[in-house]
Design a protein around this motif. Structure first.
Motif, PDB file in Angstrom:
ATOM      1  N   SER A   1      -3.824 -38.351  26.313  1.00 10.57           N
ATOM      2  CA  SER A   1      -3.530 -38.337  27.748  1.00 10.57           C
ATOM      3  C   SER A   1      -4.796 -38.565  28.567  1.00 10.57           C
ATOM      4  O   SER A   1      -4.763 -39.239  29.600  1.00 10.57           O
ATOM      5  CB  SER A   1      -2.875 -37.011  28.146  1.00 10.57           C
ATOM      6  OG  SER A   1      -3.785 -35.929  28.020  1.00 10.57           O
TER       7      SER A   1
ATOM      8  N   ARG B   1      -5.655 -42.356  28.257  1.00 10.40           N
ATOM      9  CA  ARG B   1      -4.812 -43.178  29.131  1.00 10.40           C
ATOM     10  C   ARG B   1      -5.237 -43.020  30.587  1.00 10.40           C
ATOM     11  O   ARG B   1      -5.299 -44.003  31.334  1.00 10.40           O
ATOM     12  CB  ARG B   1      -3.343 -42.796  28.961  1.00 10.40           C
ATOM     13  CG  ARG B   1      -2.751 -43.104  27.589  1.00 10.40           C
ATOM     14  CD  ARG B   1      -1.249 -42.874  27.608  1.00 10.40           C
ATOM     15  NE  ARG B   1      -0.649 -43.013  26.289  1.00 10.40           N
ATOM     16  CZ  ARG B   1      -0.158 -42.003  25.572  1.00 10.40           C
ATOM     17  NH1 ARG B   1      -0.185 -40.772  26.059  1.00 10.40           N
ATOM     18  NH2 ARG B   1       0.372 -42.207  24.380  1.00 10.40           N
TER      19      ARG B   1
ATOM     20  N   LEU C   1      -3.620 -50.009  26.993  1.00  8.45           N
ATOM     21  CA  LEU C   1      -2.570 -49.071  27.378  1.00  8.45           C
ATOM     22  C   LEU C   1      -1.285 -49.323  26.594  1.00  8.45           C
ATOM     23  O   LEU C   1      -0.641 -48.390  26.094  1.00  8.45           O
ATOM     24  CB  LEU C   1      -2.300 -49.177  28.885  1.00  8.45           C
ATOM     25  CG  LEU C   1      -3.348 -48.531  29.796  1.00  8.45           C
ATOM     26  CD1 LEU C   1      -3.123 -48.949  31.248  1.00  8.45           C
ATOM     27  CD2 LEU C   1      -3.320 -47.010  29.672  1.00  8.45           C
TER      28      LEU C   1
ATOM     29  N   TYR D   1       1.511 -46.440  26.266  1.00 12.54           N
ATOM     30  CA  TYR D   1       1.693 -46.113  27.680  1.00 12.54           C
ATOM     31  C   TYR D   1       2.993 -46.737  28.179  1.00 12.54           C
ATOM     32  O   TYR D   1       3.256 -47.921  27.984  1.00 12.54           O
ATOM     33  CB  TYR D   1       0.509 -46.658  28.484  1.00 12.54           C
ATOM     34  CG  TYR D   1       0.664 -46.525  29.992  1.00 12.54           C
ATOM     35  CD1 TYR D   1       0.495 -45.305  30.618  1.00 12.54           C
ATOM     36  CD2 TYR D   1       0.969 -47.643  30.783  1.00 12.54           C
ATOM     37  CE1 TYR D   1       0.629 -45.174  31.992  1.00 12.54           C
ATOM     38  CE2 TYR D   1       1.098 -47.531  32.155  1.00 12.54           C
ATOM     39  CZ  TYR D   1       0.930 -46.294  32.757  1.00 12.54           C
ATOM     40  OH  TYR D   1       1.060 -46.182  34.120  1.00 12.54           O
TER      41      TYR D   1
END
Length: 217
Positions: free
Chosen positions: A39, A42, A95, A100
């Motif tokens: 997390s 990202r 990503l 993502y």
């Protein structure tokens, strides 16, 4: 005219200081503490998207605003713009490669630190375009520091493949070196006031860039 030795030394010292103090930011502390997860990765990529997308535009604007007689600096700025033209696509690729599934990064409102860094660079490009080259030097030095000192930890912690980390760890090998930029600046006929802005812009731009990494709490 060349660079007054004091200004040249100040520029080098600013780069060294920014590089040496960079590891104190929140992101690198988390990496060193083995607390950096997907997390955070990202979020860091997303916070850098506007930096990557606007960087070439800013460099081109600075090149357009370079005073007459500074062809070497104008060319260096244009080279930087060309080198970074597709770096924002690397963020998109990274990503996607790490799963993502959020909004399009181009539609996201970036953190205030990102906005401040990008906005400051537009100011330099418009008013003090030579100083934009100093910021490029600072970010290049910081990027190499991050890549060489933290890439292996991030790869191991997140079990990343090379195709999942192209922005941070490929970019640092492709950008114009500090020595190239220093040579261009020294060969230019810069007045002392311009050198003052190069030093000040390097300091402020590098600090604002580091602040992006400090927002990742």
């Amino acid at each position: 005219m060349g660079a007054p030795m004091s200004r040249r030394q100040q520029f080098i010292e600013e780069i060294n200081t920014l590089t040496l103090t960079f590891p104190g930011n929140a992101t690198t502390r988390r990496i060193s503490g083995n607390a950096f997860d997907m997390s955070h990765y990202r979020a860091l990529l997303l916070s850098m998207f506007l930096v990557a997308r606007e960087g070439p535009v800013v460099s081109e604007l600075a090149a357009e605003n370079c005073p007459p007689g500074l062809g070497g600096i104008r060319d260096a700025l244009l080279r930087s713009a060309e080198e970074g033209a597709d770096h924002w696509t690397w963020i998109i690729d990274d990503l996607q490669a790490v799963g993502y599934d959020g909004p399009d990064p181009a539609e996201c409102i970036p953190p205030a630190a990102t906005q401040a860094y990008v906005g400051y660079n537009y100011f330099l490009a418009s008013r003090h375009p030579v100083a934009r080259l100093g910021v490029i030097a600072a970010v290049e030095a910081i990027g190499r520091n991050f890549s060489s000192n933290y890439s292996s930890k991030v790869f191991q912690r997140l079990q990343l493949k090379s195709a999942q980390a192209t922005f941070f760890f490929r970019r640092s090998r492709e950008e114009t070196s500090l020595q190239d930029i220093l040579q261009v600046l020294e060969q230019a006929d810069l007045c002392d006031r311009t050198w003052q802005w190069v030093v000040a812009g390097t300091r402020a731009g590098g600090s604002l860039y580091r602040a992006i990494y400090d927002t990742q709490e």
